[in-house]
Design an enzyme around this catalytic site. Structure first.
Site, PDB file in Angstrom:
ATOM      1  N   ASP A  27       0.797  -1.252   0.000  1.00  0.00           N
ATOM      2  CA  ASP A  27       0.000   0.000   0.000  1.00  0.00           C
ATOM      3  C   ASP A  27       0.824   1.295   0.000  1.00  0.00           C
ATOM      4  O   ASP A  27       0.448   2.269   0.682  1.00  0.00           O
ATOM      5  CB  ASP A  27      -0.957   0.017   1.199  1.00  0.00           C
ATOM      6  CG  ASP A  27      -1.946  -1.134   1.179  1.00  0.00           C
ATOM      7  OD1 ASP A  27      -1.926  -1.940   0.229  1.00  0.00           O
ATOM      8  OD2 ASP A  27      -2.745  -1.228   2.118  1.00  0.00           O
ATOM      9  N   LYS A 132      -6.665  -4.796  -3.216  1.00  0.00           N
ATOM     10  CA  LYS A 132      -7.301  -5.520  -2.100  1.00  0.00           C
ATOM     11  C   LYS A 132      -8.333  -4.617  -1.421  1.00  0.00           C
ATOM     12  O   LYS A 132      -8.051  -3.462  -1.117  1.00  0.00           O
ATOM     13  CB  LYS A 132      -6.234  -5.968  -1.097  1.00  0.00           C
ATOM     14  CG  LYS A 132      -5.420  -4.849  -0.474  1.00  0.00           C
ATOM     15  CD  LYS A 132      -4.324  -5.429   0.406  1.00  0.00           C
ATOM     16  CE  LYS A 132      -3.530  -4.372   1.137  1.00  0.00           C
ATOM     17  NZ  LYS A 132      -4.276  -3.574   2.110  1.00  0.00           N
ATOM     18  N   CYS A 165      -2.126  -2.533   7.654  1.00  0.00           N
ATOM     19  CA  CYS A 165      -2.127  -3.465   6.516  1.00  0.00           C
ATOM     20  C   CYS A 165      -0.892  -4.364   6.475  1.00  0.00           C
ATOM     21  O   CYS A 165      -0.979  -5.508   5.999  1.00  0.00           O
ATOM     22  CB  CYS A 165      -2.305  -2.690   5.220  1.00  0.00           C
ATOM     23  SG  CYS A 165      -3.977  -1.998   5.102  1.00  0.00           S
TER      24      CYS A 165
HETATM   25  C1  C5J Z   1      -3.068   0.611   5.505  1.00  0.00           C
HETATM   26  C2  C5J Z   1      -4.773   1.857   6.679  1.00  0.00           C
HETATM   27  N1  C5J Z   1      -2.593   0.434   4.289  1.00  0.00           N
HETATM   28  N2  C5J Z   1      -3.933   2.252   7.632  1.00  0.00           N
HETATM   29  N3  C5J Z   1      -4.331   1.135   5.618  1.00  0.00           N
HETATM   30  O1  C5J Z   1      -2.419   0.355   6.493  1.00  0.00           O
HETATM   31  O2  C5J Z   1      -5.941   2.152   6.736  1.00  0.00           O
END
Ligand code: C5J
Length: 223
Positions: A27, A132, A165
């Site tokens: 991400d 995702k 994540c």
């Molecule tokens: C991720 C989030 N990528 N913190 N998403 O960690 O909402």
């Protein structure tokens, strides 16, 4: 079988099997790292995540030089939000919600500029990109089938955010039998204390979730 690379790590050395270990970059999207995106809409100081970009670039370079598998993930939803549970969209009091238009397009919606990976870490042709809908990269995706078809048994993790994540995906992977290593400088959180706590949680109890190592240890072992 090729001799594993021995990476000094916690709680003990990580034996990385060349060619059977994928780099998973979680991400690293503009929506989390740049102002005006989803991360900022939740009230976070997004500048804290920048620190993970250069170390992740170094890991990507090492993986690409070896020709080993690279997987990028994006937390993202369909434009009609049919894969976004209302509990996720409606929670809290953010300044903008998932799917709302912001300066980088609709938040966390596939195809919008903010949903893209930051340019420094842009996927190369041939690298796997997983969209995702959840925090974990195995939930609602074909990730496991892809890793199995590549005969991957070990995963090295970079990305954001450490305790959301990244940790969720490491736990999913651990339950599926993958040996997982988190590279400390290549991950970041809006809450530095949560990053530190996550690393400790991963390595505690003899590596209950996996391993953690400094970037230099990984790069030196890879030559
Ligand atoms: C991720 C989030 N990528 N913190 N998403 O960690 O909402």
């Amino acid at each position: 079988m090729t001799t594993p690379l021995n990476i000094p790590a916690r709680p003990f050395a990580f034996a990385l099997p060349p060619g059977r270990c994928a780099l998973i970059v979680i991400d690293m999207q503009r929506d989390f790292i740049e102002p005006g995106g989803f991360g900022e809409s939740l009230g976070n100081d997004v500048s804290l995540l920048r620190a993970a970009v250069a170390p992740t670039q170094a890991l990507l370079s090492a993986w690409r030089a070896r020709g080993w598998p690279v997987v990028h993930t994006r937390e993202s939803h369909r434009p009609d939000l049919s894969d976004c549970p209302s509990a996720k969209r409606e929670r809290g009091q953010p300044s903008l919600r998932i799917g709302d238009p912001g300066p980088m397009g609709r938040l966390l919606v596939r195809g919008e500029p903010g949903c893209e990976i930051v340019p420094e870490l842009a996927p190369l042709p041939g690298e796997i990109v997983i969209d995702k809908p959840g925090k974990g990269a195995f939930y609602g995706t074909a990730l496991q089938a892809m890793l199995q078809s590549l005969q991957v048994t070990h995963l090295v993790f970079a990305g954001v955010t450490t305790e959301v994540c990244v940790q969720t995906t490491m736990r999913e992977a651990n339950d599926r039998g993958y040996d997982c290593l988190l590279v400390e400088e290549a991950t970041a959180s809006y809450f530095p204390q949560f990053k530190a706590a996550t690393i400790e949680m991963v390595v505690a109890q003899g590596g209950i979730v996996g391993w953690a190592a400094p970037l230099q240890a990984v790069l030196e072992a890879m030559g």
